[in-house]
Write a protein that holds these residues in place. Structure first.
Motif, PDB file in Angstrom:
ATOM      1  N   GLY A  39      -0.683 101.256  32.393  1.00  0.00           N
ATOM      2  CA  GLY A  39      -0.580 100.123  31.323  1.00  0.00           C
ATOM      3  C   GLY A  39       0.631  99.679  32.051  1.00  0.00           C
ATOM      4  N   LEU A  40       1.861 100.791  32.120  1.00  0.00           N
ATOM      5  CA  LEU A  40       2.813 100.191  32.320  1.00  0.00           C
ATOM      6  C   LEU A  40       3.020  99.676  33.989  1.00  0.00           C
ATOM      7  N   ILE A  41       2.169  99.697  34.901  1.00  0.00           N
ATOM      8  CA  ILE A  41       2.356  98.954  35.904  1.00  0.00           C
ATOM      9  C   ILE A  41       1.141  97.906  36.079  1.00  0.00           C
ATOM     10  N   GLY A  42       0.146  97.662  34.908  1.00  0.00           N
ATOM     11  CA  GLY A  42      -0.639  96.871  35.164  1.00  0.00           C
ATOM     12  C   GLY A  42       0.682  95.059  34.268  1.00  0.00           C
ATOM     13  N   LYS A  43       1.889  95.999  33.455  1.00  0.00           N
ATOM     14  CA  LYS A  43       3.052  95.315  33.077  1.00  0.00           C
ATOM     15  C   LYS A  43       3.692  94.689  34.119  1.00  0.00           C
ATOM     16  N   LEU A  44       3.890  95.962  35.452  1.00  0.00           N
ATOM     17  CA  LEU A  44       4.593  94.993  36.422  1.00  0.00           C
ATOM     18  C   LEU A  44       3.550  94.673  37.440  1.00  0.00           C
ATOM     19  N   GLY A  45       2.197  94.866  37.233  1.00  0.00           N
ATOM     20  CA  GLY A  45       1.844  94.313  38.325  1.00  0.00           C
ATOM     21  C   GLY A  45       0.827  93.406  38.477  1.00  0.00           C
ATOM     22  N   GLY A  46       0.890  93.049  36.803  1.00  0.00           N
ATOM     23  CA  GLY A  46      -0.072  92.051  35.960  1.00  0.00           C
ATOM     24  C   GLY A  46      -1.383  92.604  36.011  1.00  0.00           C
ATOM     25  N   ASN A  47      -2.239  93.586  36.136  1.00  0.00           N
ATOM     26  CA  ASN A  47      -3.429  94.475  35.998  1.00  0.00           C
ATOM     27  C   ASN A  47      -3.105  95.940  36.593  1.00  0.00           C
ATOM     28  N   PRO A  48      -3.564  96.605  35.474  1.00  0.00           N
ATOM     29  CA  PRO A  48      -3.683  98.599  36.068  1.00  0.00           C
ATOM     30  C   PRO A  48      -4.770  98.496  36.751  1.00  0.00           C
ATOM     31  N   ASP A  49      -5.579  97.758  36.642  1.00  0.00           N
ATOM     32  CA  ASP A  49      -6.992  98.002  36.783  1.00  0.00           C
ATOM     33  C   ASP A  49      -7.111  97.392  38.841  1.00  0.00           C
ATOM     34  N   PHE A  50      -7.617  98.004  39.485  1.00  0.00           N
ATOM     35  CA  PHE A  50      -7.553  98.111  40.581  1.00  0.00           C
ATOM     36  C   PHE A  50      -9.283  97.388  41.168  1.00  0.00           C
ATOM     37  N   SER A  51     -10.258  97.525  40.286  1.00  0.00           N
ATOM     38  CA  SER A  51     -11.559  97.462  40.870  1.00  0.00           C
ATOM     39  C   SER A  51     -11.635  96.641  41.736  1.00  0.00           C
ATOM     40  N   PHE A  52     -11.062  95.527  41.375  1.00  0.00           N
ATOM     41  CA  PHE A  52     -12.096  94.170  41.619  1.00  0.00           C
ATOM     42  C   PHE A  52     -10.874  93.625  42.858  1.00  0.00           C
ATOM     43  N   TYR A  53     -10.288  94.618  43.652  1.00  0.00           N
ATOM     44  CA  TYR A  53      -9.379  94.112  45.272  1.00  0.00           C
ATOM     45  C   TYR A  53     -10.126  94.379  45.957  1.00  0.00           C
ATOM     46  N   LYS A  54     -10.927  93.743  47.158  1.00  0.00           N
ATOM     47  CA  LYS A  54     -11.997  93.717  47.947  1.00  0.00           C
ATOM     48  C   LYS A  54     -11.114  93.053  49.409  1.00  0.00           C
ATOM     49  N   PRO A  55     -10.422  93.728  49.952  1.00  0.00           N
ATOM     50  CA  PRO A  55     -10.427  93.412  51.571  1.00  0.00           C
ATOM     51  C   PRO A  55     -10.983  93.654  52.354  1.00  0.00           C
ATOM     52  N   GLY A  56     -11.296  92.380  52.951  1.00  0.00           N
ATOM     53  CA  GLY A  56     -12.919  92.584  53.374  1.00  0.00           C
ATOM     54  C   GLY A  56     -14.152  92.303  53.412  1.00  0.00           C
ATOM     55  N   GLY A  57     -13.839  92.660  51.752  1.00  0.00           N
ATOM     56  CA  GLY A  57     -15.430  92.399  51.273  1.00  0.00           C
ATOM     57  C   GLY A  57     -15.984  93.791  50.889  1.00  0.00           C
ATOM     58  N   LEU A  59     -15.610  97.561  48.761  1.00  0.00           N
ATOM     59  CA  LEU A  59     -14.957  97.684  47.160  1.00  0.00           C
ATOM     60  C   LEU A  59     -14.142  98.866  47.472  1.00  0.00           C
ATOM     61  N   VAL A  60     -12.248  98.182  47.575  1.00  0.00           N
ATOM     62  CA  VAL A  60     -11.598  99.605  48.081  1.00  0.00           C
ATOM     63  C   VAL A  60     -10.817  99.964  46.040  1.00  0.00           C
ATOM     64  N   GLY A  61     -10.329  98.917  45.838  1.00  0.00           N
ATOM     65  CA  GLY A  61     -10.146  98.991  44.506  1.00  0.00           C
ATOM     66  C   GLY A  61     -10.720  99.455  43.469  1.00  0.00           C
ATOM     67  N   VAL A  62     -12.054 100.157  43.592  1.00  0.00           N
ATOM     68  CA  VAL A  62     -12.556 101.292  42.852  1.00  0.00           C
ATOM     69  C   VAL A  62     -11.745 102.623  43.072  1.00  0.00           C
ATOM     70  N   TRP A  63     -11.474 102.705  44.460  1.00  0.00           N
ATOM     71  CA  TRP A  63     -10.798 103.983  45.280  1.00  0.00           C
ATOM     72  C   TRP A  63      -9.455 104.211  44.550  1.00  0.00           C
ATOM     73  N   ILE A  64      -9.122 102.955  44.730  1.00  0.00           N
ATOM     74  CA  ILE A  64      -7.298 102.821  44.739  1.00  0.00           C
ATOM     75  C   ILE A  64      -6.881 103.403  43.257  1.00  0.00           C
ATOM     76  N   THR A  65      -7.431 102.449  42.309  1.00  0.00           N
ATOM     77  CA  THR A  65      -7.794 102.745  40.954  1.00  0.00           C
ATOM     78  C   THR A  65      -7.853 104.630  40.810  1.00  0.00           C
ATOM     79  N   ALA A  66      -8.331 105.489  41.178  1.00  0.00           N
ATOM     80  CA  ALA A  66      -8.685 106.594  41.342  1.00  0.00           C
ATOM     81  C   ALA A  66      -7.858 107.810  41.363  1.00  0.00           C
ATOM     82  N   VAL A  67      -7.295 106.733  42.914  1.00  0.00           N
ATOM     83  CA  VAL A  67      -6.422 107.679  43.100  1.00  0.00           C
ATOM     84  C   VAL A  67      -4.634 107.688  42.744  1.00  0.00           C
ATOM     85  N   VAL A  68      -4.321 106.516  41.941  1.00  0.00           N
ATOM     86  CA  VAL A  68      -3.623 106.494  41.369  1.00  0.00           C
ATOM     87  C   VAL A  68      -3.334 106.839  40.325  1.00  0.00           C
ATOM     88  N   ALA A  69      -4.989 107.040  39.321  1.00  0.00           N
ATOM     89  CA  ALA A  69      -5.343 107.898  38.183  1.00  0.00           C
ATOM     90  C   ALA A  69      -4.623 109.421  39.138  1.00  0.00           C
TER      91      ALA A  69
END
Length: 130
Positions: A39-57, A59-69
């Motif tokens: 939640g603190l990361i979300g306050k700094l960056g806007g969204n603590p859930d990176f699940s919808f981040y899809k560079p080049g199509g 689905l890397v965001g789920v992995w980034i969220t899992a790694v950060v957690a």
């Protein structure tokens, strides 16, 4: 029946059961702390859930969220459990001083006494090293 009784009353089994129960209870504390930090990361960056981040199509965001957690969880476990446990263990059950163990020292004394009684040096009694 006595074998089963010995199995149930064995210290390691009870310790393992207690550890499992405590880990399950502590999991909710860790999850709540991870959610707080996310939640603190979300306050700094806007969204603590990176699940919808899809560079080049991809689905890397789920992995980034899992790694950060995972990193947050590992840090919490290390600084809240491992460090205090290690400090308490060293404080109340200090490591033995480095040096020759007592049993080896006793055997060396016996060897030296036998060498003195036989009139020879202890080098004659000491087996060769290979």
């Amino acid at each position: 029946m006595s074998g089963f009784k010995n199995f149930i009353l064995r210290g390691n089994l009870v310790e393992l059961a207690v550890a499992f129960i405590m880990a399950a209870a502590f999991a909710s504390v860790i999850k709540a702390t991870v959610d707080l930090v996310m939640g603190l990361i979300g306050k700094l960056g806007g969204n603590p859930d990176f699940s919808f981040y899809k560079p080049g199509g991809l689905l890397v965001g789920v992995w980034i969220t899992a790694v950060v957690a995972f990193i947050i969880t590992a840090a919490i476990v290390y600084y809240v459990i491992v460090v205090p446990y290690t400090d308490a263990k060293e404080r109340y059950f200090p490591s033995p001083e480095p040096g020759t163990p007592d049993d080896v020292q006793l055997l060396q004394e016996i060897r030296d006494l036998l060498a003195q009684q036989s009139g020879g040096s202890h080098a004659a009694v000491t087996p060769p090293t290979t």
